[in-house]
Structure formats: C-alpha cells, structure tokens
Motif scaffolding. Sequence first.
Motif, short mmCIF file in Angstrom:
data_model
loop_
_atom_site.label_atom_id
_atom_site.label_comp_id
_atom_site.label_asym_id
_atom_site.label_seq_id
_atom_site.Cartn_x
_atom_site.Cartn_y
_atom_site.Cartn_z
N ASP A 187 0.70 -1.12 0.12
CA ASP A 187 0.02 0.06 -0.01
C ASP A 187 0.92 1.26 -0.03
O ASP A 187 0.27 2.39 0.20
N VAL A 188 2.05 1.17 -0.05
CA VAL A 188 2.88 2.36 0.02
C VAL A 188 3.24 2.78 -1.60
O VAL A 188 3.44 2.19 -2.43
N PRO A 189 2.68 4.17 -1.81
CA PRO A 189 2.66 4.79 -3.12
C PRO A 189 4.20 4.99 -3.61
O PRO A 189 5.18 5.01 -2.85
N ASP A 190 4.38 4.92 -4.86
CA ASP A 190 5.59 5.05 -5.47
C ASP A 190 6.69 6.07 -5.03
O ASP A 190 7.77 5.76 -4.94
N GLU A 191 6.08 7.19 -4.80
CA GLU A 191 6.92 8.23 -4.42
C GLU A 191 7.55 8.16 -2.95
O GLU A 191 8.34 8.72 -2.52
N ARG A 192 6.99 7.04 -2.18
CA ARG A 192 7.31 6.79 -0.89
C ARG A 192 8.18 5.51 -0.75
O ARG A 192 8.31 4.94 0.27
N ARG A 193 8.62 5.05 -1.86
CA ARG A 193 9.18 3.61 -1.86
C ARG A 193 10.85 3.85 -1.93
O ARG A 193 11.56 2.92 -2.40
N GLY A 194 11.24 4.89 -1.50
CA GLY A 194 12.78 5.12 -1.43
C GLY A 194 13.63 4.27 -0.36
O GLY A 194 12.72 3.62 0.45
N GLY A 195 14.58 3.88 -0.88
CA GLY A 195 15.49 2.99 0.20
C GLY A 195 16.91 2.82 -0.41
O GLY A 195 17.31 3.80 -1.30
N GLY A 196 17.63 2.10 0.36
CA GLY A 196 19.12 1.91 -0.37
C GLY A 196 19.68 0.59 0.25
O GLY A 196 19.13 0.02 1.14
N PHE A 197 20.72 0.18 -0.41
CA PHE A 197 21.62 -0.89 0.09
C PHE A 197 22.79 -0.25 0.86
O PHE A 197 23.20 0.98 0.52
N VAL A 198 23.07 -1.03 1.90
CA VAL A 198 24.48 -0.39 2.73
C VAL A 198 25.14 -1.79 3.12
O VAL A 198 24.70 -2.90 2.94
N CYS A 199 26.45 -1.48 2.89
CA CYS A 199 27.43 -2.47 2.97
C CYS A 199 28.59 -1.86 3.96
O CYS A 199 29.11 -0.92 3.76
N VAL A 200 28.77 -2.56 5.07
CA VAL A 200 29.94 -2.15 5.80
C VAL A 200 31.02 -3.14 5.83
O VAL A 200 30.60 -4.31 5.86
N VAL A 201 32.22 -2.89 5.42
CA VAL A 201 33.41 -3.75 5.27
C VAL A 201 34.36 -3.65 6.38
O VAL A 201 34.61 -2.53 6.55
N ALA A 202 34.56 -4.75 7.23
CA ALA A 202 35.62 -4.61 8.20
C ALA A 202 36.94 -5.33 7.65
O ALA A 202 36.68 -6.30 7.18
N PHE A 203 37.99 -4.58 7.95
CA PHE A 203 39.47 -5.19 7.41
C PHE A 203 40.03 -5.38 9.03
O PHE A 203 40.44 -4.26 9.61
N VAL A 204 40.25 -6.61 9.22
CA VAL A 204 40.88 -6.85 10.76
C VAL A 204 42.20 -7.68 10.54
O VAL A 204 42.19 -8.57 9.81
N LEU A 205 43.31 -7.11 10.98
CA LEU A 205 44.81 -7.72 10.84
C LEU A 205 44.84 -8.59 11.96
O LEU A 205 44.61 -8.37 13.05
N PRO A 206 45.72 -9.52 11.82
CA PRO A 206 46.14 -10.48 13.14
C PRO A 206 46.97 -9.47 14.05
O PRO A 206 46.90 -10.05 15.35
N ASP A 207 47.37 -8.44 13.82
CA ASP A 207 47.93 -7.52 15.02
C ASP A 207 46.92 -6.95 15.57
O ASP A 207 47.41 -5.93 16.59
N GLY A 208 45.61 -6.80 15.50
CA GLY A 208 44.73 -6.20 16.15
C GLY A 208 44.39 -4.72 15.45
O GLY A 208 43.15 -4.24 16.00
N THR A 209 44.83 -4.56 14.28
CA THR A 209 44.36 -3.26 13.47
C THR A 209 42.92 -3.59 13.11
O THR A 209 42.54 -4.51 12.41
N GLU A 210 42.15 -2.44 13.06
CA GLU A 210 40.79 -2.58 12.82
C GLU A 210 40.18 -1.36 11.73
O GLU A 210 40.55 -0.33 12.18
N THR A 211 39.72 -1.65 10.75
CA THR A 211 39.13 -0.50 9.93
C THR A 211 37.95 -0.93 9.42
O THR A 211 37.56 -2.09 8.92
N THR A 212 36.76 -0.15 9.52
CA THR A 212 35.57 -0.12 8.83
C THR A 212 35.31 0.88 7.65
O THR A 212 35.66 1.94 7.98
N LEU A 213 34.72 0.51 6.62
CA LEU A 213 34.29 1.06 5.57
C LEU A 213 33.04 1.03 5.04
O LEU A 213 32.57 -0.02 5.07
N ARG A 214 32.42 2.23 4.74
CA ARG A 214 30.70 2.19 4.38
C ARG A 214 30.51 2.60 3.10
O ARG A 214 31.02 3.52 2.52
N GLY A 215 29.79 1.60 2.45
CA GLY A 215 29.32 2.07 0.84
C GLY A 215 27.64 2.11 0.90
O GLY A 215 27.08 1.04 1.48
#
Length: 201
Positions: free
Chosen positions: A112-140
């Motif tokens: 029942d949601v009209p076309d003009e209110r059907r906005g949305g998006g995909f989200v992806c967060v990538v975590a990169f973790v090294l064995p030394d404990g360094t952590e990075t997160t990146l978002r698209g």
Amino acid sequence: MSRVLLATRNQKKLAELRRILVAENVHGVEIVGLADLPEFPDAPETGATFEENALAKARDAVRETGLPVIADDSGVTVDALNGMPGVLSARWSGRHGDDQANLDLLLGQLTDVPDERRGGGFVCVVAFVLPDGTETTLRGEWRGTISREPRGTNGFGYDPIFVPEGGTRSSAEMAPEEKDAVSHRGRALRLLVPYLRVLAQ
C-alpha cells in the motif's frame, strides 16, 4: 603473495572482490573464502549495526585462521519501514538466507506504499582486521527505490526489487561489472583497495 580471507561462502562476493582487485591493478594478494579453509563455527550476527556485525565476523575469523580478514555486513534499508530490514535483511522472513521469502515479505509490507514513498538503499560495511589487532571499517551506500515486482536474474538477495537512482533497471538486470562500479558493496570494497595495496607490497 599475501593471503587474505574474505569471510564468506558466497562465491559471488568472492568473484566481485577479485574483479575489483584486477580492475584496480592490485597484484600480490590472494583472496580466499571460507570454503578454502578448515571449517569453524560462524559467529552469530547479534550486533545492532552493520559495523558491529562486520567487525564481529572479522575478529572471529582472524582468531580462527591467523589471516588478515575482510568481512562484510550488508542489507537493504527502506524509508517507509523506518530503515528496516537493515541488519535483519538476511533473516527478515525468520529464516536466515531465504532470499525469496525475504523478498516476498518485504514486497507484501510495501503493497500500500505509493511509488513516491518507496525510497530505500543498500548499505554495505566492510571490516578489515589484521592479526596484529588493527581494525578498519568502511561503508558504502547505494540509493534507489523498491519496485513493485522482481525483475532480473543477476545478483541475489533483494537485487531484483531494487532500482538504483537515475535508472530504470533493477540491480538484478545489470551486468556484474556494471553493478561493481556503482553498488554499495563495490563502493565499500573499492575504499578497501588502498589497504590491500599495502599488504601486496
């Protein structure tokens, strides 16, 4: 050659990252998936955010394998549902990874949601973790609208009902290389490229 684990059994995700590294001219890094290594139990996805889930997966895999690890958490956010399914995207219907049931439930909720209110998006967060404990997160993020019926057979998950901003085709109607250039996962993975270049040296 540096081995890096992409913590997934999804062959399409592995192929996507490998294509991006070739396109970005990154050599000296071998991307392996969970199927290439001895099995270990998956950490449950209990985080309230994409960042928490991606980091939990990556930390778990580093601990189990001793390799540098890339892990992602992604999903679809629908404006009319206050950002849901969000982190619950893969199990929206109650069964983890049942793409068809998840997609059918979401479409039913938006009937029942009209076309003009059907906005949305995909989200992806990538975590990169090294064995030394360094952590990075990146978002698209990748904005668009939710269509009324599925179209296309490329991709997986909610791709058949997501129409990117400025386009008329669903994500599942786009060629893989075309999608890599603009998708949420493609954007997040390209942000990761400089970190992988360092490992490749």
